[in-house]
Design a protein around this motif. Structure first.
Motif, PDB file in Angstrom:
ATOM      1  N   CYS A  71      41.567  42.774  43.431  1.00 10.45           N
ATOM      2  CA  CYS A  71      41.833  41.764  44.458  1.00 10.45           C
ATOM      3  C   CYS A  71      42.056  40.564  43.712  1.00 10.45           C
ATOM      4  N   GLN A  72      43.626  39.926  43.712  1.00 10.60           N
ATOM      5  CA  GLN A  72      44.129  38.824  43.108  1.00 10.60           C
ATOM      6  C   GLN A  72      44.507  37.672  44.302  1.00 10.60           C
ATOM      7  N   ASN A  73      43.568  36.831  44.751  1.00 14.94           N
ATOM      8  CA  ASN A  73      44.086  36.072  45.536  1.00 14.94           C
ATOM      9  C   ASN A  73      44.590  36.328  47.012  1.00 14.94           C
ATOM     10  N   GLY A  74      43.575  37.469  47.628  1.00 11.51           N
ATOM     11  CA  GLY A  74      44.001  38.111  48.836  1.00 11.51           C
ATOM     12  C   GLY A  74      44.833  39.314  48.555  1.00 11.51           C
ATOM     13  N   THR A  75      45.393  39.602  47.755  1.00 13.90           N
ATOM     14  CA  THR A  75      46.283  40.734  47.618  1.00 13.90           C
ATOM     15  C   THR A  75      45.820  41.782  46.352  1.00 13.90           C
ATOM     16  N   TRP A  76      46.212  42.915  46.581  1.00 15.94           N
ATOM     17  CA  TRP A  76      45.588  43.955  45.941  1.00 15.94           C
ATOM     18  C   TRP A  76      46.846  44.158  44.914  1.00 15.94           C
ATOM     19  N   SER A  77      46.477  44.256  43.727  1.00 11.65           N
ATOM     20  CA  SER A  77      47.469  44.543  42.717  1.00 11.65           C
ATOM     21  C   SER A  77      47.030  45.383  41.351  1.00 11.65           C
ATOM     22  N   PRO A  78      47.777  46.403  41.272  1.00 10.62           N
ATOM     23  CA  PRO A  78      49.025  47.013  42.039  1.00 10.62           C
ATOM     24  C   PRO A  78      48.433  47.471  43.517  1.00 10.62           C
ATOM     25  N   THR A  79      49.399  47.461  44.294  1.00  8.54           N
ATOM     26  CA  THR A  79      48.915  48.169  45.645  1.00  8.54           C
ATOM     27  C   THR A  79      48.587  49.640  45.715  1.00  8.54           C
TER      28      THR A  79
END
Length: 411
Positions: A71-79
């Motif tokens: 989880c990076q600032n509200g976004t999953w990385s990698p998706t």
């Protein structure tokens, strides 16, 4: 009251701290179709990590049968994502680039073309790869070009400026040397070497400003930096020389001996300077590489053309039906002479008019490239005479019937 003022001042002084805190947003649970993940939560804090896998016959859109995401600032990385088992993930190829897939992976049968970075070339001339059953077939490799140079040579009393250390330099790239305090080159404190066809051009060495010194007797001199050095018929690559192993020095005749700094001077046997006109080269007047403008009019290569022109060299290519002998790169020396130019030798046969079989006739002269086979039709369908050019000599069959481009029956 004081504490409220102090809090206001801190907000003014440290707005970045508040921005960093607000930017660290939590992530909702990922939407993973045909897959599952752990741990299962409704929300995940910044920097949280989860692991996921896919239902058969699917697989994660990364290497391996399981994968993780952060989880990076509200976004999953990698998706987190599940893709077809036959699909391919982006390959990792050093010193190269290629067009990235918009969805992050490639479908079965997709073809990608790899472009090597400057100074590198495709190994075995393989530039494309195809996705087959989840893997890349014939994945290209980019290796250091034979015309690139490794690290430039070390020079006494000088350092390289305006350039950080690197192990590879593309052709035609230059590095600037600057003499240390108290040393110079005929009043100047710097000079430049260029990478040319895998070899660093030569340059003078820094000497003391109070006097040249170096009184070693005989014809010894300060020497040069860069280039090759040869002795007794052997070629020696100095430290920091060109890539591609040992190779002959471009455009210098005679034997040479090694001098400090990686350069070389001509031995007592004077030798002859190849090139247009040819000029003798001795230890007293060793010519150095310079801009091609210094040599004026370009040299002429019969049946050859200039295909590339750079400030420090010309590159020739032979026309069709001719074979190149010698280096394709030509440089200019400080004495105004060109290095040895390539020779374009005949690489064809002439099929003269006449009968080459009782039923097969050539009406006009025909040119055939070296190693090429041409077929002269006979009166019967699918029958012909095979004419082959080898070592500039013609050989031919009788009238033969071909089957899938193979002669199977002859008259």
């Amino acid at each position: 009251m004081c504490s409220r003022y102090l809090g206001f001042i801190l907000l003014v002084w440290f707005p970045g701290a508040l921005h960093t805190q607000s930017a660290a947003q939590p992530c909702p649970a990922p939407s993973l179709v045909n897959g599952y993940f752990l741990p299962v939560k409704e929300t995940y804090t910044h920097d949280s990590k989860l692991t996921y896998a896919c239902e058969s016959p699917l697989k994660p859109a990364v290497e391996g049968w399981w994968a993780w995401s952060v989880c990076q600032n509200g976004t999953w990385s990698p998706t987190p994502r599940c893709i077809e088992e036959k699909a391919c993930i982006p390959p990792t190829i050093d010193n190269a680039k290629y067009t990235e897939a918009s969805e992050g992976w490639y479908e079965e049968g997709d073809i990608i073309r790899i472009t090597c970075d400057k100074g590198y070339e495709h190994k075995d001339n393989i530039a494309t790869a195809r996705c087959r059953y989840g893997t890349w077939v014939s994945l290209p490799t980019c290796e250091m070009s034979t015309k690139s140079c490794s690290a430039p040579p070390k020079a006494p009393h000088a350092v390289i400026v305006d350039q950080g250390y690197q192990e590879m330099f593309p052709e035609d790239e230059g590095v600037k040397y600057e003499c240390e305090d108290g040393y110079s080159i005929e009043g100047s404190h710097n000079y430049t070497l260029f990478c040319l066809a895998g070899i660093w051009t030569e340059g003078p060495m820094c000497s003391k400003e109070t006097g040249r010194g170096g009184g070693h007797g005989g014809s010894a001199e300060a020497g040069t930096v860069g280039g090759h050095s040869t002795s007794s018929g052997r070629v020696t690559q100095p430290a920091g020389g060109g890539a591609g192993g040992s190779r002959p020095d471009i455009g210098h005749g005679g034997s040479v001996e090694v001098v400090p700094g990686g350069g070389h001077i001509t031995s007592s046997d004077p030798g002859t300077q190849p090139g247009s006109g040819g000029s003798s080269s001795t230890s007293a007047n060793r010519p150095l590489f310079t801009s091609i403008e210094h040599c004026g009019k370009h040299p002429i290569v019969p049946n050859g053309v200039v295909v590339e022109e750079k400030p420090m060299y010309l590159k020739f290519k032979c026309q069709a039906f001719y074979k190149q002998v010698g280096e394709d790169t030509v440089v200019c020396f400080s004495d105004g002479s060109w290095s040895k130019v390539p020779v374009c030798q005949d690489a064809f046969c002439v099929l003269e008019p006449g009968y080459y079989d009782q039923s097969s006739k050539v009406s006009l002269a025909m040119y055939i490239k070296e190693g090429e086979t041409k077929h002269i039709p006979c009166p019967w369908e699918d029958w012909s005479v095979a004419v082959h050019c080898s070592n500039r000599r013609i050989t031919h069959t009788r009238c033969c019937r071909s089957y899938y481009h193979r002669m199977v029956t002859c008259t």
